[in-house]
Design an enzyme around this catalytic site. Structure first.
Site, PDB file in Angstrom:
ATOM      1  CG  ASP A 179      -1.861   1.162   1.224  1.00  0.00           C
ATOM      2  OD1 ASP A 179      -1.444   2.279   0.858  1.00  0.00           O
ATOM      3  OD2 ASP A 179      -3.038   0.954   1.536  1.00  0.00           O
ATOM      4  CG  HIS A 180       1.414   4.249  -3.224  1.00  0.00           C
ATOM      5  ND1 HIS A 180       0.181   3.892  -3.680  1.00  0.00           N
ATOM      6  CD2 HIS A 180       1.493   5.585  -3.369  1.00  0.00           C
ATOM      7  CE1 HIS A 180      -0.459   4.983  -4.082  1.00  0.00           C
ATOM      8  NE2 HIS A 180       0.314   6.021  -3.909  1.00  0.00           N
ATOM      9  CG  HIS A 242      -4.246   4.316  -0.694  1.00  0.00           C
ATOM     10  ND1 HIS A 242      -3.273   3.353  -0.714  1.00  0.00           N
ATOM     11  CD2 HIS A 242      -4.501   4.588  -2.006  1.00  0.00           C
ATOM     12  CE1 HIS A 242      -2.953   3.079  -1.977  1.00  0.00           C
ATOM     13  NE2 HIS A 242      -3.688   3.806  -2.774  1.00  0.00           N
TER      14      HIS A 242
HETATM   15  C1  BG6 Z   1      -3.704   4.554  -6.307  1.00  0.00           C
HETATM   16  C2  BG6 Z   1      -5.083   4.631  -6.885  1.00  0.00           C
HETATM   17  O1  BG6 Z   1      -3.616   3.495  -5.409  1.00  0.00           O
HETATM   18  O2  BG6 Z   1      -3.396   5.765  -5.640  1.00  0.00           O
HETATM   19  C3  BG6 Z   1      -5.192   5.812  -7.834  1.00  0.00           C
HETATM   20  O3  BG6 Z   1      -5.384   3.435  -7.566  1.00  0.00           O
HETATM   21  C4  BG6 Z   1      -4.759   7.086  -7.168  1.00  0.00           C
HETATM   22  O4  BG6 Z   1      -6.524   5.949  -8.328  1.00  0.00           O
HETATM   23  C5  BG6 Z   1      -3.401   6.895  -6.494  1.00  0.00           C
HETATM   24  O5  BG6 Z   1      -4.671   8.090  -8.163  1.00  0.00           O
HETATM   25  C6  BG6 Z   1      -3.048   8.120  -5.649  1.00  0.00           C
HETATM   26  O6  BG6 Z   1      -1.726   8.008  -5.207  1.00  0.00           O
HETATM   27  P1  BG6 Z   1      -0.857   9.296  -4.873  1.00  0.00           P
HETATM   28  O7  BG6 Z   1       0.401   8.758  -4.316  1.00  0.00           O
HETATM   29  O8  BG6 Z   1      -0.704  10.053  -6.156  1.00  0.00           O
HETATM   30  O9  BG6 Z   1      -1.661  10.077  -3.882  1.00  0.00           O
END
Ligand code: BG6
Length: 491
Positions: A179-180, A242
């Protein structure tokens, strides 16, 4: 930012989906940064894999193009780009079939000399077949790791199927569910803030906190991902993973130490304590929206329904009121919202403290606003603590609400590392603290499923909102009904 670089052991990272967007946009640039910083040492290699026939030379050219496109010129040294490109090679493998596996096997070094990581940046339907291919060809060893990207299922049942398929080949300790958001600097800072300061923890409960808001707003639309997104929607795409992970980090009890299972045990308890939202309460506690035409991210944009084709009932926005049924949090609502094509790109956690019980100041002093702690994930990462002060200068006692403001960019300068840099190195190091354990994924789906089911059974269309706004008016009503408002940064 000031950083300490501790080299990781030599590794071979096999990226399935090596010609995909994630590989070029995120994984290769992240690995480049770590290589340039001296964290990747020795004969470590990245072996990109996909079905397409392509030579090593072609793939190296594509890697170079990706670095030039996604790494700012001031952040790259050309000789380091050459050095990194040397680490990269390509093998055509049919992940779901038989072709190419022998070539991959021949390309890999000795499993005892390298940490072997399989990164599955592919459609989840391929997770099972690829894992079977890895097992069939004897590529898995006890020290191998597999990284899987969301979506892990569309609901609890399908998530089980994904987890079973991967679990049939890899032990839980080898599986890294990314989960980044957990790799973002400010998210980790949340733990530092809570558990490395004596100041906050005594106040971190329902006696002092009125409510919490978590907003992850994007100004972009679904970009090139409509086919996936239309089957997912905002609740599955952002909240199930997230946003619930952020909620867990805000709400969890202090783990006994910063150990993977200690942290994940505490997060799991929070997920299990979420009050179910189902049946009647779905209407009251959730809002679904879908963007209509408007102006966003600097220009006129079309409605989602026009981009997708008419009739889609998928939500591009969701806000909801969650509650955690335990001693610490009973009575403290957590308002969550996320959406595409909103007014701006901003992700933040707002901890709103109670108002003072009694004001000693007369009406001339102005009103006394409650303290807020704002942890901003993006853009301009930082922490703001809103406090009341006396407006300086003559004129009597006039009160003012001002932020103690710490911008990380100003305080530390430099480039803010991307979440994937930290997470990829954690996989190599064998540290799963910032990855989701299977029971966390299951518990998150258990809470999300009844909301999805109720929405589906009612069949209501999501409420339209003009692109470039903060979502449907019902989202404002959701919080205002409780006498509160969505936080707006007015400083
Ligand atoms: C991803 C989603 O996990 O996270 C995307 O699938 C979203 O829809 C993205 O745009 C948002 O990540 P960040 O790091 O740009 O906030």
């Amino acid at each position: 930012m000031t950083a300490q670089t501790i080299p990781v052991d030599p590794f071979e990272l096999v990226v399935f989906g090596g010609t995909g967007d994630l590989a070029f946009r995120k994984l290769l640039p992240a690995l480049f940064h770590r290589d340039q910083a001296g964290q990747i040492v020795g004969p470590s290699r990245i072996i990109a894999v996909s079905r397409r026939q392509m030579s090593d030379a072609e793939y190296k050219t594509k890697t170079r193009e990706a670095i030039e496109r996604f790494v700012a010129p001031e952040d790259r040294d050309e000789s380091q780009v050459d050095h990194f490109v040397d680490r990269v090679s390509y093998v055509a493998v049919d992940g779901a079939g038989e072709d190419g596996w022998e070539d991959l096997k021949a390309r890999l070094g000795n499993a005892d000399a390298f940490i072997r990581v399989f990164y599955l940046a592919v459609n989840p339907e391929l997770f099972g077949p690829i894992c079977q291919g890895i097992a069939r060809n004897g590529l898995n060893s006890r020290e191998s790791r597999v990284v899987i990207e969301k979506p892990i299922g569309k609901d609890f049942k399908t998530a089980q199927a994904v987890n079973e398929a991967v679990g049939a080949v890899f032990d839980e300790h080898q599986i890294y569910r990314i989960d980044h958001y957990l790799g973002k600097e400010t998210v980790q800072n949340l733990m530092a803030l809570r558990f490395a300061n004596a100041l906050f923890e005594p106040l971190w409960n329902n006696a002092h906190i009125d409510h919490v808001q978590i907003t992850v707003a994007e100004d972009i639309g679904v970009e090139g991902r409509a086919a996936y997104y239309d089957t997912a929607g905002a609740l599955r795409d952002m909240v199930q993973n997230h946003i619930l992970q952020l909620l867990c980090l805000v709400a969890m009890e202090p783990p006994t130490h910063m150990d993977a299972d200690a942290v994940r045990d505490e997060k799991l308890k929070v997920l299990k304590a979420l009050t179910p939202i189902d049946g009647q309460s779905v209407e009251r506690l959730t809002v679904r929206g879908q963007y209509a035409a408007g102006a966003s991210a600097g220009g006129a944009v079309k409605a989602y329904s026009e981009e997708i084709g008419n009739g889609s009932l998928t939500e591009t926005f969701v806000s909801l009121k969650a509650e955690i049924a335990n001693w610490r949090w009973a009575g403290v609502p957590f308002y969550l919202r996320t959406g595409k094509r909103l007014a701006s790109r901003v992700s933040e956690i707002v901890v709103a403290f109670h108002e003072i019980p009694h004001s000693i100041f007369g009406s001339d002093a102005g009103s006394v606003a409650a303290n807020h702690l704002v942890i901003r994930l993006q853009p301009d990462e930082g922490v703001k603590l809103w406090i009341m002060i006396k407006d300086p200068g003559p004129g009597g006692m006039r009160l003012k609400h001002v932020p103690l403001d710490m911008s990380f960019a100003q305080a530390f300068g430099g480039r803010n590392p991307d979440a994937y840099e930290r997470l990829l190195m954690d996989v190599v190091r064998g540290n799963p603290t910032l990855f989701m354990r299977r029971d966390e994924v299951d518990a998150a789906w258990h809470w999300i499923d009844p909301i999805l089911e109720t929405w589906k059974s009612k069949g209501d269309a999501p409420k339209p909102y003009t692109s470039g706004t903060w979502g449907p008016s019902a989202s404002v009503a959701l919080i205002e009904r409780d006498g509160r408002t969505w936080y707006e940064d007015v400083a």
